[in-house]
Write an enzyme that holds these catalytic residues in place. Structure first.
Site, PDB file in Angstrom:
ATOM      1  N   ASP A 155      -2.769  -9.576  -2.097  1.00 12.54           N
ATOM      2  CA  ASP A 155      -3.751 -10.558  -1.551  1.00 12.54           C
ATOM      3  C   ASP A 155      -5.214 -10.288  -1.323  1.00 12.54           C
ATOM      4  O   ASP A 155      -5.245  -8.993  -1.666  1.00 12.54           O
ATOM      5  CB  ASP A 155      -2.970 -11.384  -0.376  1.00 12.54           C
ATOM      6  N   HIS A 156      -5.942 -10.891  -0.354  1.00 12.97           N
ATOM      7  CA  HIS A 156      -7.386 -10.217  -0.213  1.00 12.97           C
ATOM      8  C   HIS A 156      -7.036  -9.188   0.418  1.00 12.97           C
ATOM      9  O   HIS A 156      -8.285  -8.461   0.424  1.00 12.97           O
ATOM     10  CB  HIS A 156      -8.050 -11.422   0.359  1.00 12.97           C
ATOM     11  N   CYS A 173       0.191  -6.495   0.443  1.00 11.14           N
ATOM     12  CA  CYS A 173      -0.455  -7.639   1.345  1.00 11.14           C
ATOM     13  C   CYS A 173      -0.825  -6.645   2.752  1.00 11.14           C
ATOM     14  O   CYS A 173      -0.746  -5.517   2.624  1.00 11.14           O
ATOM     15  CB  CYS A 173       0.227  -8.878   1.704  1.00 11.14           C
ATOM     16  N   GLY A 174      -1.251  -7.258   3.665  1.00  3.93           N
ATOM     17  CA  GLY A 174      -1.671  -6.810   4.903  1.00  3.93           C
ATOM     18  C   GLY A 174      -0.734  -5.845   5.418  1.00  3.93           C
ATOM     19  O   GLY A 174      -0.825  -4.718   5.806  1.00  3.93           O
ATOM     20  N   THR A 175       0.669  -6.463   5.643  1.00  2.87           N
ATOM     21  CA  THR A 175       1.732  -5.759   6.320  1.00  2.87           C
ATOM     22  C   THR A 175       2.889  -5.420   5.089  1.00  2.87           C
ATOM     23  O   THR A 175       3.565  -4.640   5.479  1.00  2.87           O
ATOM     24  CB  THR A 175       2.336  -6.770   7.308  1.00  2.87           C
ATOM     25  N   GLY A 176       2.678  -6.177   4.185  1.00  2.00           N
ATOM     26  CA  GLY A 176       3.615  -5.964   2.959  1.00  2.00           C
ATOM     27  C   GLY A 176       4.833  -6.995   3.364  1.00  2.00           C
ATOM     28  O   GLY A 176       5.789  -7.318   2.474  1.00  2.00           O
ATOM     29  N   ILE A 177       4.943  -7.685   4.521  1.00  2.00           N
ATOM     30  CA  ILE A 177       5.862  -8.410   4.872  1.00  2.00           C
ATOM     31  C   ILE A 177       6.190  -9.892   4.395  1.00  2.00           C
ATOM     32  O   ILE A 177       7.142 -10.210   3.633  1.00  2.00           O
ATOM     33  CB  ILE A 177       6.038  -8.870   6.310  1.00  2.00           C
ATOM     34  N   GLY A 178       4.908 -10.497   3.938  1.00  2.00           N
ATOM     35  CA  GLY A 178       4.807 -11.935   3.401  1.00  2.00           C
ATOM     36  C   GLY A 178       5.194 -11.590   1.933  1.00  2.00           C
ATOM     37  O   GLY A 178       5.969 -12.421   1.253  1.00  2.00           O
ATOM     38  N   MET A 179       4.838 -10.568   1.311  1.00  2.00           N
ATOM     39  CA  MET A 179       4.997 -10.368   0.001  1.00  2.00           C
ATOM     40  C   MET A 179       6.326 -10.141  -0.359  1.00  2.00           C
ATOM     41  O   MET A 179       7.140 -10.636  -1.250  1.00  2.00           O
ATOM     42  CB  MET A 179       4.271  -8.958  -0.477  1.00  2.00           C
ATOM     43  N   HIS A 190      19.739   3.553  -3.072  1.00  2.00           N
ATOM     44  CA  HIS A 190      20.712   2.507  -2.506  1.00  2.00           C
ATOM     45  C   HIS A 190      20.801   1.206  -2.707  1.00  2.00           C
ATOM     46  O   HIS A 190      21.642   0.424  -2.938  1.00  2.00           O
ATOM     47  CB  HIS A 190      20.853   2.689  -0.958  1.00  2.00           C
ATOM     48  N   ARG A 223      29.439   3.425  -4.430  1.00  5.36           N
ATOM     49  CA  ARG A 223      29.681   2.431  -3.345  1.00  5.36           C
ATOM     50  C   ARG A 223      28.491   1.476  -3.164  1.00  5.36           C
ATOM     51  O   ARG A 223      28.662   0.542  -2.568  1.00  5.36           O
ATOM     52  CB  ARG A 223      30.085   3.189  -1.950  1.00  5.36           C
ATOM     53  N   HIS A 224      27.453   1.807  -3.551  1.00  4.18           N
ATOM     54  CA  HIS A 224      26.156   1.046  -3.386  1.00  4.18           C
ATOM     55  C   HIS A 224      26.282  -0.072  -4.137  1.00  4.18           C
ATOM     56  O   HIS A 224      25.487  -1.261  -4.128  1.00  4.18           O
ATOM     57  CB  HIS A 224      24.948   1.606  -3.643  1.00  4.18           C
TER      58      HIS A 224
HETATM   59  C1  RB5 Z   1      -3.585 -11.865   5.417  1.00  3.30           C
HETATM   60  O1  RB5 Z   1      -4.441 -12.005   6.493  1.00  3.30           O
HETATM   61  C2  RB5 Z   1      -2.017 -11.223   6.024  1.00  3.30           C
HETATM   62  O2  RB5 Z   1      -1.468 -12.267   6.917  1.00  3.30           O
HETATM   63  C3  RB5 Z   1      -1.323 -10.959   4.830  1.00  3.30           C
HETATM   64  O3  RB5 Z   1      -2.062 -10.188   4.209  1.00  3.30           O
HETATM   65  C4  RB5 Z   1       0.120 -10.289   4.779  1.00  3.30           C
HETATM   66  O4  RB5 Z   1      -0.004  -9.292   5.980  1.00  3.30           O
HETATM   67  C5  RB5 Z   1       1.189 -11.502   5.290  1.00  3.30           C
HETATM   68  O5  RB5 Z   1       2.308 -10.975   5.286  1.00  3.30           O
END
Ligand code: RB5
Length: 157
Positions: free
Chosen positions: A8-9, A77-83, A110, A144-145
């Site tokens: 993302d941006h 993405c910023g954290t990789g979490i949303g992706m 694994h 096993r995996h």
């Molecule tokens: C964008 O500001 C941020 O929320 C996005 O890049 C990401 O970290 C979401 O998980």
């Protein structure tokens, strides 16, 4: 290998860095964008990439290392979490959020992961290089995996 890559941006510069790194490693890279830093919604890019990668599930059997399909995905993405949350909604996608070489190696060895996620605001370029290299050289251990990964697959249906 062919690597699809998207962000993302928050990760445009890091996407370009990662793309160059993969090309230097001898891989083909298909960049699914975005190509400027205007604000976008990460689920749009995660879905686009995940659907491209998922198409290759037909090329391999359920037991095989995903590597045999010839493709991987990378989502930033910023954290990789949303992706990672979004990509894992798509059937046959196993996206792993990795912070270092160890988590990248384990995601492949694994979990037979097929999409690598990391946070552009979390890890620096040196760490990204070690993540990508660890991911790229690791192999799914099976054994096993395999049973565990197959249980994940059943949740798709
Ligand atoms: C964008 O500001 C941020 O929320 C996005 O890049 C990401 O970290 C979401 O998980």
């Amino acid at each position: 290998m062919k690597y699809f890559i998207a962000t993302d941006h928050a990760g445009v510069e890091i996407k370009n860095y990662t793309k160059e790194l993969l090309e230097k490693m001898g891989h083909e890279v298909e960049d699914l964008g975005p190509f400027n830093t205007e604000r976008v919604d990460y689920p749009d890019f995660a879905e686009k990439l995940a659907r491209e990668v998922a198409k290759f599930s037909e090329k391999i059997s359920e037991e095989e290392d995903w590597k045999n399909s010839g493709v991987f995905g990378i989502l930033i993405c910023g954290t990789g979490i949303g992706m990672s949350i979004t990509a894992n909604k798509i059937p046959n996608i196993r996206a792993g959020l990795c912070h270092d070489a160890y988590t990248a190696e384990m995601a492949r060895a694994h979990n037979n992961a097929n999409v690598l996620c990391f946070g552009a605001r979390v890890v620096g370029k040196g760490t990204i290089e070690s993540i990508v290299k660890a991911w790229d050289s690791a192999k799914f251990e099976g054994g096993r995996h395999l049973n565990r990964v197959q249980k994940i697959g059943k949740l798709d249906r």
